[in-house]
Design a protein around this motif. Structure first.
Motif, PDB file in Angstrom:
ATOM      1  N   GLY A  79       8.752   5.420   9.944  1.00  0.00           N
ATOM      2  CA  GLY A  79       7.704   4.653   9.289  1.00  0.00           C
ATOM      3  C   GLY A  79       7.071   3.581  10.146  1.00  0.00           C
ATOM      4  O   GLY A  79       7.586   3.192  11.203  1.00  0.00           O
ATOM      5  N   ASP A  80       5.939   3.141   9.668  1.00  0.00           N
ATOM      6  CA  ASP A  80       5.196   2.042  10.282  1.00  0.00           C
ATOM      7  C   ASP A  80       4.553   1.278   9.127  1.00  0.00           C
ATOM      8  O   ASP A  80       4.027   1.892   8.200  1.00  0.00           O
ATOM      9  N   ALA A  81       4.628  -0.027   9.168  1.00  0.00           N
ATOM     10  CA  ALA A  81       4.060  -0.815   8.070  1.00  0.00           C
ATOM     11  C   ALA A  81       3.469  -2.087   8.636  1.00  0.00           C
ATOM     12  O   ALA A  81       4.092  -2.750   9.465  1.00  0.00           O
TER      13      ALA A  81
ATOM     14  N   ALA B 205       0.828  -1.211   0.000  1.00  0.00           N
ATOM     15  CA  ALA B 205       0.000   0.000   0.000  1.00  0.00           C
ATOM     16  C   ALA B 205       0.857   1.254   0.000  1.00  0.00           C
ATOM     17  O   ALA B 205       0.504   2.260  -0.613  1.00  0.00           O
ATOM     18  N   LEU B 206       1.984   1.212   0.699  1.00  0.00           N
ATOM     19  CA  LEU B 206       2.855   2.391   0.712  1.00  0.00           C
ATOM     20  C   LEU B 206       3.333   2.715  -0.700  1.00  0.00           C
ATOM     21  O   LEU B 206       3.365   3.879  -1.102  1.00  0.00           O
ATOM     22  N   ALA B 207       3.719   1.676  -1.438  1.00  0.00           N
ATOM     23  CA  ALA B 207       4.209   1.902  -2.791  1.00  0.00           C
ATOM     24  C   ALA B 207       3.081   2.326  -3.719  1.00  0.00           C
ATOM     25  O   ALA B 207       3.236   3.241  -4.535  1.00  0.00           O
TER      26      ALA B 207
ATOM     27  N   ILE C 258      10.546   4.977   4.101  1.00  0.00           N
ATOM     28  CA  ILE C 258       9.511   4.671   5.106  1.00  0.00           C
ATOM     29  C   ILE C 258       9.489   3.181   5.396  1.00  0.00           C
ATOM     30  O   ILE C 258       9.407   2.755   6.559  1.00  0.00           O
ATOM     31  N   GLN C 259       9.575   2.391   4.337  1.00  0.00           N
ATOM     32  CA  GLN C 259       9.583   0.935   4.551  1.00  0.00           C
ATOM     33  C   GLN C 259      10.783   0.516   5.403  1.00  0.00           C
ATOM     34  O   GLN C 259      10.654  -0.273   6.339  1.00  0.00           O
TER      35      GLN C 259
ATOM     36  N   ASP D 229       3.061  -4.474   2.924  1.00  0.00           N
ATOM     37  CA  ASP D 229       2.178  -3.768   3.830  1.00  0.00           C
ATOM     38  C   ASP D 229       0.806  -3.524   3.214  1.00  0.00           C
ATOM     39  O   ASP D 229       0.675  -3.153   2.061  1.00  0.00           O
ATOM     40  N   ASP D 230      -0.235  -3.724   4.049  1.00  0.00           N
ATOM     41  CA  ASP D 230      -1.595  -3.295   3.690  1.00  0.00           C
ATOM     42  C   ASP D 230      -1.858  -1.892   4.230  1.00  0.00           C
ATOM     43  O   ASP D 230      -2.769  -1.202   3.775  1.00  0.00           O
TER      44      ASP D 230
END
Lengths: 374, 374, 374, 374
Positions: free
Chosen positions: C211-213, C187-189, C361-362, C233-234
């Protein structure tokens, strides 16, 4: 402590914003709810005799006092209601508990979690009832939201977003106050505490946090013609992990220009979602995957008699509760707890929990690491 | 009539929706406002001794009575507050006025304009203060809207749209009640009256009307297993001409499925516009042509301490008033009028005016012609 | 590469959602804008001859090809437009650049920042124009927002909140796709990239992130009757520090049940604030501290001819642009850049930047620490 | 008239707001829909050779003409598209019909219902296809609303409210134009026509009307330094009776300061309600009595692929159509009608109907009586 012949006699300390709100709440609660006691506005304490007398007259108290300690000790009083500045909460509450009084204390319970814990221990040892004033939780639509989450209407909860943003500290020229005190001050403590209370009210315990805290206005007028350095956060943020497996985020700001009451939450589950803003707190938006395809959408539920205790205030839906009505609901819950009719809605232990979460976020922000909160 | 040693002693007739709302309003008004009198809940009357006693206990009255006539005659009572069904308003109010009491009567003042006129004459002859309960007008944002119109912020007013729509009569199986009585019943009388009061509050006198009235559900259960014919309007509409030259329209409906409180208005002037819905009555939307080009838009003003008397309820903006708070403001205005501190906010004469407008619209609808209303 | 006699001949690879959107955009851009070239839909490539021929007919291309490599090499084509799955972007773009073509590539530019950097280097060495498709940035109200921030209408910027949430992956039974690929998926991408592009478009460079994933749905149907593990990540979140000193937060979710297009931002400055949601992307809400006290509020600015290039689409305000119109604006910008009329709106270098931020972030989420991004 | 070898060759008269919108619509319709013909922009006519040539280049027509009559007579042209001022519609359309062309005419069809009837007769005698441009009806959510009404999702329809308000004539200094012509001018004709089209689209025939019409700005600059009297309505209103038994109201205003596109409707039935505003035309609000008690509310349905033909524009929901997309849908319907694939969506006969309704309201306003419209 027993009540006095069906009466619950209240001693109020502090007559500012929250002091008045409590008095309005007592008046409304007495009329709207079928309370187990008659609420009596017994004594009000303020800093001087003059202030206290004026407050007693304006607010309808029988007596006035410039000595909160004598108020606390007065055997004719059943409940001590503390709305004085945060730094005094601990001393006042401990004195009241020592005198065997039920104690109603505005949030935050104390300026540190350690103090809050001491207060909780004292309260539980005293065997009295306690209450911390997290009024937003008293919204009938919060109860609806929690019910919907608990009974599975949203399915499994996956994510959460919580905000409490206002702008009353946005002006860099507004002076240094107790809210800027390095001990207990800051937006996370003042507003983030509300956002945390709502988050756990809805989804249950937060298991760990990663915090962020920013001081934007680093000095404020000291009221003596100079400036005083500010160390506390104007903005706080957190990533959250809930014990139920959901993740979330939280933000607190008191410099959000234009925002007066952005206490918002969004809850996303497998079967539905809820979206709420305190700016329109008589509405709850619900998305239901069970709706027919092509007809789905966020549904604006307006508060009404289906959402207790709204119906006690008004038999017709859509007429809307006000902020002071939330306080009346809060008070009714506390009075019922004193009478043993239901558990304490938000006891000192609950207030302590919020303090611990605030400090966990603050500590996490400083140490730049996740912190466990269970 | 003089008050009793700084007290204003209230005798309430009727304990339904509005009876309770009044009591909540008395409680809040006493605390929130610096009233010239102490309000005393003296006696409440209901149909039987049992009902009256229960109501007295629940609502906090000192005495109970099953005989409204003795209540009205009680020399210890200063104000008679009438929330009984509409058909009783006239007899009760005339008796109260004959006894020299101040009279507070829920809307509509009477079931006919002729009755209302008789009541007005009696009130003015008695020299007492009167009040009819058009609570929506008590919204601080209504005062703001009127101020903006009067001080020219909207320029010359050109058009108006007013609505009051709810859905409490949408179900054809809901029974025949006094609201369906051919004399005084119907959506125009029950809800259109609110829309008319708002229209004249904001823009001043309506000069003429062209009405439309529709009975959609032509019979309802009579409560005895049969059906009873309904003649009154479920939907009423009107074209309006205001004395100030503006034109407008108005709609009343009690069968608007899904609507709980659509008391809306839109005002368009040469320099700006206002858009309001009671569904979000702590917000007023303002379009200002004076804004810079490319930055114009309807501005959502949230009620706050800048909009008196909001600040007496809450020192912080955006916290929101509730429906019962509007009633408290209404009461405070009446109490001030009794003390001679300001004119009657909405006297029997004002209530009579609304009845006349309602009847003008009804008559216009039947006769299919414009009717003068000045 | 010169255009062909005033024409710009386009070779499109990929005919899915974005392929069609590009074609609609070319058609609209040609009519709405006074472009320096005539756009010619020259050749479209798809996996088979049949698919390509069908697409050519449906979409209006002159030729069809099942071999993207020959399309890229065709000397009659000026612009290669890549809307194939993300994993192919790099190979296709490098081939196109080697052939001296201008390249228009859907976002994300590549599946890794390293690949994106390689593509950027190749583009800059080739001296051609490039474009990555971040269409939301093309909203005239985004330009307005950026102008307002830059020209000081909001004062000093203090905080930012950005979200991109949808629900197209909320169903755990929806199958594993290339978007779930461990390299470049998540989702981040997919969505966070949009939120990042908007954040930097408005406030300038992000200096560091925390970040948080979260992977919520840890396996999905593999299309062969089994399940395949999902690692991406969702839900992604970040704390942000901007180079200008502001702090902020960001969230990306593709499992936000009920949300179809929650690409939102909120910007808070010392003099004002902006609030936007893509759900109503023809509106920008502006709070201006310069408004008169008691009249302040968030102002809903509706897009109109004051907000270029809206007026080219429609001379009347409030009529609204659609999603495909944003793509037409994006295309017009690229075509102008090819003609040397203005800088590239969002080049490969810009696309690379977004990839780097996503990876930062990841990485930050995995390593649980702040990561510098300047 | 047969098309030319799979092509539909278009001759456009008029290059203003609507001329451009039509061209954008042709471009989009060709790409988005699987049309039975290739649309060819053949010839455009404007007042002078220079203007026509410039328009041809800008809009992509093959030929230009300063003589609309020769354009109409050109045997190479299949469809005459009339976007010239209203007063010319009749002459142009009759000439086009005489030449056997299909005719696409912007609304209003003519300046009088009598003229419109003459045009309808000519069209039906010619056996060609005709279309009047009521673009708002082409919104996929209008089709949804009509479907919901027809299939009983709202139960029996009881009431309707329709509005079309804008502010482009609010400035008294904006000059006299053809829209102020006593024949065919006024807000009812220009905007009320849209509101009427929507009302009948959704609920079927209007059986009778009671009108109201107001001239607010009674003179405007004549463009020669003087003022010219204005007789037409700036504000029009009507009460409505539908053949299906429902009643309703309608308002048209072009002086509604701040309103850019308030084309709204509200439909109330026994089982549900719909509320729509063109200001957010990708949303339809639906109240469903079948929802569980305590969970009811207006549901904001966002347009998506479930609502044909949205999915042809975009495969993802919530991305939103723009105003020009509505025109593309309108055009696709007309082209399909020419090919015999479906009935004419909004023929001259339909356009004539709207003119008759407009005149009935105007006449009713003057004569101050109800007027039958069936």
């Amino acid at each position: 402590m027993a009540s006095h012949k069906g009466q619950l006699r209240i001693g109020l300390i502090g007559t500012g914003f929250m002091g008045k709100t409590h008095v309005f709440g007592f008046a409304a609660a007495q009329r709207v709810f079928d309370l187990p006691y008659e609420l009596v506005l017994h004594t009000v304490a303020d800093r001087t005799d003059e202030l206290a007398s004026a407050a007693a007259q304006a607010l309808g108290f029988q007596k006035a006092s410039s000595d909160w300690k004598s108020l606390v000790a007065d055997p004719d009083i059943d409940v001590i209601d503390i709305t004085a500045p945060n730094a005094f909460h601990k001393e006042m509450a401990l004195a009241a508990l020592a005198a065997g009084k039920h104690v109603y204390c505005e949030k935050p319970l104390a300026t540190t979690a350690a103090d809050a814990a001491e207060m909780t221990r004292a309260a539980e040892a005293a065997g009295v009832r306690t209450q911390v004033g997290f009024n937003y939780l008293c919204n009938p639509l919060f109860a609806l939201a929690r019910d919907m989450i608990r009974n599975g209407e949203l399915g499994e909860i996956r994510s959460y977003r919580g905000i409490h943003a206002e702008d009353y500290m946005a002006d860099a020229d507004s002076p240094f106050t107790f809210r800027h005190d390095p001990v207990g001050g800051g937006a996370l403590a003042d507003l983030g505490s509300h956002a945390l209370a709502t988050a756990e009210y809805l989804l249950g315990p937060i298991a760990s946090v990663q915090g962020d805290a920013v001081t934007v206005i680093d000095s404020r007028p000291d009221g003596k013609g100079g400036q005083r350095a500010v160390e506390v956060d104007d903005l706080g943020r957190a990533f959250l992990r809930f014990a139920n497996g959901a993740s979330g985020s939280l933000e607190a700001s008191w410099i959000a220009t234009g925002r007066k009451m952005q206490h918002d939450f969004e809850v996303y589950g497998t079967k539905g979602a809820l979206v709420f803003t305190q700016e329109r707190f008589n509405e709850l938006n619900f998305y239901d995957m069970a709706d027919k395809q092509g007809r789905r959408g966020f549904r604006r539920i307006e508060a009404g008699p289906d959402h207790a205790p709204y119906g006690l205030f008004c038999v017709a839906p859509g007429h809307q509760l006000g902020f002071n009505d939330l306080k009346a609901i809060e008070i009714a819950g506390f009075v019922d707890a004193i009478a043993g009719k239901r558990p304490e809605p938000f006891s000192f232990r609950s207030g302590q929990r919020i303090q611990e979460l605030v400090e966990a976020i603050q500590r996490s922000a400083v140490e730049k690491r996740w912190v466990e909160t269970t």
